[in-house]
Design a protein around this motif. Structure first.
Motif, short mmCIF file in Angstrom:
data_model
loop_
_atom_site.label_atom_id
_atom_site.label_comp_id
_atom_site.label_asym_id
_atom_site.label_seq_id
_atom_site.Cartn_x
_atom_site.Cartn_y
_atom_site.Cartn_z
N ALA A 186 -30.59 60.23 -52.83
CA ALA A 186 -30.37 59.83 -51.45
C ALA A 186 -31.51 60.25 -50.52
O ALA A 186 -31.81 59.54 -49.57
CB ALA A 186 -29.06 60.43 -50.94
N PHE A 187 -32.12 61.43 -50.80
CA PHE A 187 -33.16 61.90 -49.90
C PHE A 187 -33.97 63.00 -50.57
O PHE A 187 -33.57 63.58 -51.56
CB PHE A 187 -32.58 62.43 -48.58
CG PHE A 187 -31.79 63.70 -48.73
CD1 PHE A 187 -32.40 64.95 -48.61
CD2 PHE A 187 -30.44 63.66 -49.00
CE1 PHE A 187 -31.69 66.12 -48.75
CE2 PHE A 187 -29.70 64.83 -49.14
CZ PHE A 187 -30.33 66.07 -49.02
N GLU B 219 -27.56 63.59 -54.49
CA GLU B 219 -28.39 64.06 -53.38
C GLU B 219 -29.86 63.71 -53.61
O GLU B 219 -30.54 63.22 -52.72
CB GLU B 219 -28.21 65.57 -53.25
CG GLU B 219 -28.80 66.15 -52.01
CD GLU B 219 -28.44 67.61 -51.83
OE1 GLU B 219 -29.39 68.41 -51.72
OE2 GLU B 219 -27.25 67.95 -51.81
N TRP C 137 -25.75 61.97 -45.86
CA TRP C 137 -25.46 61.30 -47.13
C TRP C 137 -23.97 61.43 -47.48
O TRP C 137 -23.33 60.44 -47.85
CB TRP C 137 -26.33 61.90 -48.23
CG TRP C 137 -25.94 61.48 -49.61
CD1 TRP C 137 -25.97 60.22 -50.13
CD2 TRP C 137 -25.45 62.32 -50.65
NE1 TRP C 137 -25.53 60.23 -51.44
CE2 TRP C 137 -25.21 61.51 -51.77
CE3 TRP C 137 -25.20 63.68 -50.75
CZ2 TRP C 137 -24.72 62.02 -52.96
CZ3 TRP C 137 -24.73 64.18 -51.94
CH2 TRP C 137 -24.49 63.36 -53.03
N LEU D 198 -26.38 57.21 -46.37
CA LEU D 198 -27.55 56.98 -47.20
C LEU D 198 -27.11 56.46 -48.55
O LEU D 198 -26.02 56.80 -49.03
CB LEU D 198 -28.34 58.28 -47.41
CG LEU D 198 -29.01 58.89 -46.18
CD1 LEU D 198 -29.65 60.23 -46.53
CD2 LEU D 198 -30.06 57.95 -45.60
N VAL E 15 -35.92 58.99 -47.45
CA VAL E 15 -34.50 58.66 -47.39
C VAL E 15 -34.27 57.32 -48.10
O VAL E 15 -35.10 56.42 -48.03
CB VAL E 15 -33.99 58.59 -45.93
CG1 VAL E 15 -33.98 59.96 -45.30
CG2 VAL E 15 -34.79 57.64 -45.09
N SER E 16 -33.16 57.24 -48.79
CA SER E 16 -32.80 56.02 -49.49
C SER E 16 -31.82 55.23 -48.63
O SER E 16 -30.66 55.61 -48.47
CB SER E 16 -32.16 56.36 -50.84
OG SER E 16 -31.83 55.18 -51.53
N LEU F 213 -29.63 65.97 -43.68
CA LEU F 213 -29.62 64.78 -44.54
C LEU F 213 -28.49 64.83 -45.56
O LEU F 213 -27.90 63.79 -45.89
CB LEU F 213 -30.98 64.61 -45.23
CG LEU F 213 -32.12 64.21 -44.30
CD1 LEU F 213 -33.45 64.24 -45.04
CD2 LEU F 213 -31.87 62.84 -43.68
N ARG F 214 -28.14 66.01 -46.06
CA ARG F 214 -27.01 66.15 -46.99
C ARG F 214 -25.72 65.69 -46.31
O ARG F 214 -24.95 64.91 -46.87
CB ARG F 214 -26.88 67.60 -47.46
CG ARG F 214 -25.78 67.81 -48.49
CD ARG F 214 -25.72 69.26 -48.98
NE ARG F 214 -27.01 69.66 -49.54
CZ ARG F 214 -27.83 70.57 -48.98
NH1 ARG F 214 -27.50 71.18 -47.86
NH2 ARG F 214 -28.97 70.86 -49.55
#
Length: 76
Positions: free
Chosen positions: A25-26, A22, A12, A17, A51-52, A8-9
């Motif tokens: 974003a998630f 960070e 993003w 995202l 998650v955004s 996810l990082r």
């Protein structure tokens, strides 16, 4: 948790995202707030991933469970 967070990082950082940080974003939550000692003793793992997204402009949160018999995921 680390594998999911790392994925996810990167997602993003590549602009996929929303969120200016960070944390915005998630999130990945796999700990004693999602999985009890009884769950662990029974081979069950529970967690949440948020998650955004750009649309809709809000966090979407998924809860998942992994058991010895299978797994499931649902939006919460």
């Amino acid at each position: 948790n680390n594998i999911i967070s790392r994925f996810l990082r990167n997602f993003w950082l590549n602009g996929n995202l929303a969120g200016t940080s960070e944390a915005g974003a998630f999130f990945v939550k796999i700990d004693n707030s999602t999985t009890s000692a009884d769950d662990i003793n029974n081979g069950i793992l529970r967690g949440e991933i948020g998650v955004s997204l750009f649309r809709p402009a809000e966090f979407v949160v998924f809860a998942f469970i992994q058991t010895p018999n299978g797994s499931s995921i649902e939006e919460i």
